[in-house]
Design an enzyme around this catalytic site. Structure first.
Site, PDB file in Angstrom:
ATOM      1  N   HIS A 268      39.054  41.492  34.812  1.00  0.00           N
ATOM      2  CA  HIS A 268      38.397  40.580  35.997  1.00  0.00           C
ATOM      3  C   HIS A 268      36.807  40.956  36.073  1.00  0.00           C
ATOM      4  O   HIS A 268      36.100  39.924  35.919  1.00  0.00           O
ATOM      5  CB  HIS A 268      38.587  41.218  37.552  1.00  0.00           C
ATOM      6  CG  HIS A 268      37.936  40.737  38.508  1.00  0.00           C
ATOM      7  ND1 HIS A 268      37.801  39.556  38.811  1.00  0.00           N
ATOM      8  CD2 HIS A 268      36.786  41.197  39.177  1.00  0.00           C
ATOM      9  CE1 HIS A 268      36.727  39.265  39.590  1.00  0.00           C
ATOM     10  NE2 HIS A 268      36.027  40.443  40.079  1.00  0.00           N
TER      11      HIS A 268
ATOM     12  N   HIS B  12      32.780  38.304  35.621  1.00  0.00           N
ATOM     13  CA  HIS B  12      31.611  38.389  35.789  1.00  0.00           C
ATOM     14  C   HIS B  12      30.664  38.330  34.865  1.00  0.00           C
ATOM     15  O   HIS B  12      29.425  37.804  34.959  1.00  0.00           O
ATOM     16  CB  HIS B  12      31.481  39.515  36.677  1.00  0.00           C
ATOM     17  CG  HIS B  12      31.849  39.408  38.217  1.00  0.00           C
ATOM     18  ND1 HIS B  12      31.540  38.763  39.189  1.00  0.00           N
ATOM     19  CD2 HIS B  12      33.233  40.096  38.499  1.00  0.00           C
ATOM     20  CE1 HIS B  12      32.452  39.106  40.184  1.00  0.00           C
ATOM     21  NE2 HIS B  12      33.390  39.418  39.813  1.00  0.00           N
TER      22      HIS B  12
ATOM     23  N   GLU C  89      33.159  35.313  43.619  1.00  0.00           N
ATOM     24  CA  GLU C  89      34.521  35.428  43.138  1.00  0.00           C
ATOM     25  C   GLU C  89      35.242  34.413  43.104  1.00  0.00           C
ATOM     26  O   GLU C  89      36.302  33.998  42.338  1.00  0.00           O
ATOM     27  CB  GLU C  89      35.132  36.581  44.275  1.00  0.00           C
ATOM     28  CG  GLU C  89      34.427  37.806  44.277  1.00  0.00           C
ATOM     29  CD  GLU C  89      34.635  38.844  43.065  1.00  0.00           C
ATOM     30  OE1 GLU C  89      35.081  38.201  42.150  1.00  0.00           O
ATOM     31  OE2 GLU C  89      34.260  39.995  43.117  1.00  0.00           O
TER      32      GLU C  89
ATOM     33  N   SER D 297      39.457  35.313  36.144  1.00  0.00           N
ATOM     34  CA  SER D 297      40.001  36.250  35.561  1.00  0.00           C
ATOM     35  C   SER D 297      41.817  36.014  35.840  1.00  0.00           C
ATOM     36  O   SER D 297      42.429  36.980  35.261  1.00  0.00           O
ATOM     37  CB  SER D 297      39.642  37.579  36.059  1.00  0.00           C
ATOM     38  OG  SER D 297      39.770  37.776  37.507  1.00  0.00           O
TER      39      SER D 297
HETATM   40  C1  LIG Z   1      30.576  43.068  48.195  1.00  0.00           C
HETATM   41  C2  LIG Z   1      32.214  42.801  48.078  1.00  0.00           C
HETATM   42  O1  LIG Z   1      32.897  43.734  48.739  1.00  0.00           O
HETATM   43  C3  LIG Z   1      32.738  42.530  46.615  1.00  0.00           C
HETATM   44  O2  LIG Z   1      33.934  42.012  46.856  1.00  0.00           O
HETATM   45  C4  LIG Z   1      32.598  43.811  45.813  1.00  0.00           C
HETATM   46  C5  LIG Z   1      32.847  45.234  46.242  1.00  0.00           C
HETATM   47  N1  LIG Z   1      33.154  46.064  45.415  1.00  0.00           N
HETATM   48  C6  LIG Z   1      33.397  45.801  43.947  1.00  0.00           C
HETATM   49  N2  LIG Z   1      33.678  46.797  43.266  1.00  0.00           N
HETATM   50  C7  LIG Z   1      33.980  46.339  41.907  1.00  0.00           C
HETATM   51  N3  LIG Z   1      34.256  47.221  41.104  1.00  0.00           N
HETATM   52  N4  LIG Z   1      34.205  45.101  41.471  1.00  0.00           N
HETATM   53  C8  LIG Z   1      33.944  44.027  42.243  1.00  0.00           C
HETATM   54  O3  LIG Z   1      34.192  42.881  42.055  1.00  0.00           O
HETATM   55  C9  LIG Z   1      33.528  44.400  43.728  1.00  0.00           C
HETATM   56  N5  LIG Z   1      33.135  43.526  44.452  1.00  0.00           N
HETATM   57  N1  LIG Z   2      43.088  38.597  41.374  1.00  0.00           N
HETATM   58  C1  LIG Z   2      42.209  38.772  40.589  1.00  0.00           C
HETATM   59  C2  LIG Z   2      41.494  40.218  40.454  1.00  0.00           C
HETATM   60  C3  LIG Z   2      40.785  40.517  41.648  1.00  0.00           C
HETATM   61  C4  LIG Z   2      41.353  41.377  42.692  1.00  0.00           C
HETATM   62  C5  LIG Z   2      40.476  41.577  43.640  1.00  0.00           C
HETATM   63  C6  LIG Z   2      39.187  41.025  44.010  1.00  0.00           C
HETATM   64  C7  LIG Z   2      38.659  40.431  42.732  1.00  0.00           C
HETATM   65  C8  LIG Z   2      39.482  39.952  41.690  1.00  0.00           C
HETATM   66  C9  LIG Z   2      42.716  38.793  39.092  1.00  0.00           C
HETATM   67  O1  LIG Z   2      43.933  38.814  38.929  1.00  0.00           O
HETATM   68  O2  LIG Z   2      42.051  38.504  38.039  1.00  0.00           O
HETATM   69 FE   LIG Z   3      34.494  40.511  41.122  1.00  0.00          FE
END
Ligand SMILES: C[C@H](O)[C@H](O)[C@H]1CNc2nc(N)[nH]c(=O)c2N1
Ligand SMILES: N[C@@H](Cc1ccccc1)C(=O)O
Ligand SMILES: [Fe+2]
Length: 277
Positions: free
Chosen positions: A137, A142, A183, A203
């Protein structure tokens, strides 16, 4: 930074998150520790192959341009090597984290052009969808767009503005904005078909198709304040996808918004239900 690593480690273990938070530095980073098995390398290639067939069709071109520029999808990425490449292109680098990290340190990394990438990979049983962010993911979803200067600048601005909004007490609201754009955002430019640009869609094999192609997906025109008020769940398909007309529209909304007023009006109110926004 509001939460200590030790407190967060306890909370994550209680929630069943998979990463090992006990080895985090104060900014929630860890060493990548490149020691993946042959089986994990095979899972990575399978993920990239099947997902690339979908993104070619369903992803916004800014993401696809990023994939072309980045390359590097034939084996699990070495974060140091990728950072070297990114630094030359847009001044970004990637840092390893054990999984989901709290909003404040996450946005602080963005504000300094560092993107946190989880250092472990989902299993073969989770190829279609996983409930917490993993390396596939974070990286596949990203990182490609960070090679594109406009997007790279935007993500840094996100981090900077988020810090201001968090200081106003709007951490939930800024997190929702990130969630429904970076996201799970969709894009429909004038005269063009609907495309995905959010990384959580990029993802996921099943949710990417659902969000763009299903008649059951709930598509809502982007409105900054509505987005900031709409609740979400991380471990299920989203019940609303906000559709932007362009990246410029997002940047303009961001730059002209009176965040203090928005937070003031909505702080403490219950979240809107995504099914009915
Ligand atoms: C800011 C918001 O909570 C966001 O979803 C962030 C939080 N922490 C994260 N941490 C990781 N490792 N990856 C992410 O995509 C995110 N997203
Ligand atoms: N659901 C996403 C992963 C993900 C989980 C939580 C927050 C953002 C992304 C995937 O299957 O790839
Ligand atoms: Fe993310």
């Amino acid at each position: 930074m509001t939460m200590s690593v030790a407190d967060y480690a306890r909370e994550c273990a209680a929630q069943g998150l998979r990463g090992d938070y006990s080895v985090c530095r104060a900014d929630f980073t860890v060493a990548q520790g490149y020691d993946y098995s042959a089986d994990e390398q095979a899972v990575w290639r399978t993920l990239c192959d099947r997902q690339t067939k979908l993104t070619r069709k369903l992803a916004h071109h800014s993401y696809l341009d990023g994939v072309a520029e980045l390359g590097l999808l034939d084996q699990i990425p070495d974060f140091g090597a990728v950072s070297e490449k990114l630094r030359k292109l847009t001044g970004w680098e990637i840092v390893a984290v054990p999984g989901l990290i709290p909003a404040a340190p996450f946005f602080d990394h963005l504000a300094h052009r560092r993107f946190p990438v989880t250092n472990w990979l989902r299993t073969r049983q989770e190829l279609d969808y996983i409930v917490e962010p993993d390396m596939f993911h974070d990286f596949f979803g990203h990182v490609p767009a960070l090679t594109q200067p406009v997007f790279a600048d935007f993500m840094q601005m996100y981090g900077e503005r988020a810090e201001d909004v968090i200081a106003l007490g709007g951490d939930e609201m800024i997190t929702r904005l990130y969630w429904y754009t970076a996201e799970y955002g969709l894009m429909q430019e004038a005269g063009q078909p609907l495309k995905a640009f959010g990384a959580g869609l990029m993802s996921s094999f099943t949710e990417l198709q659902f969000a763009v192609e299903s008649r059951d997906a709930h598509h809502v025109a982007f409105d900054l304040e509505t987005v900031m008020r709409t609740g979400y769940e991380i471990d299920k398909f989203q019940r609303a996808y906000f559709v932007l007309p362009s990246f410029d529209a997002l940047r303009d909304a961001f730059q002209t918004a009176d965040m203090a007023a928005i937070v003031g009006r909505n702080k403490g109110k219950p979240a809107l239900d995504p099914a009915t926004v």
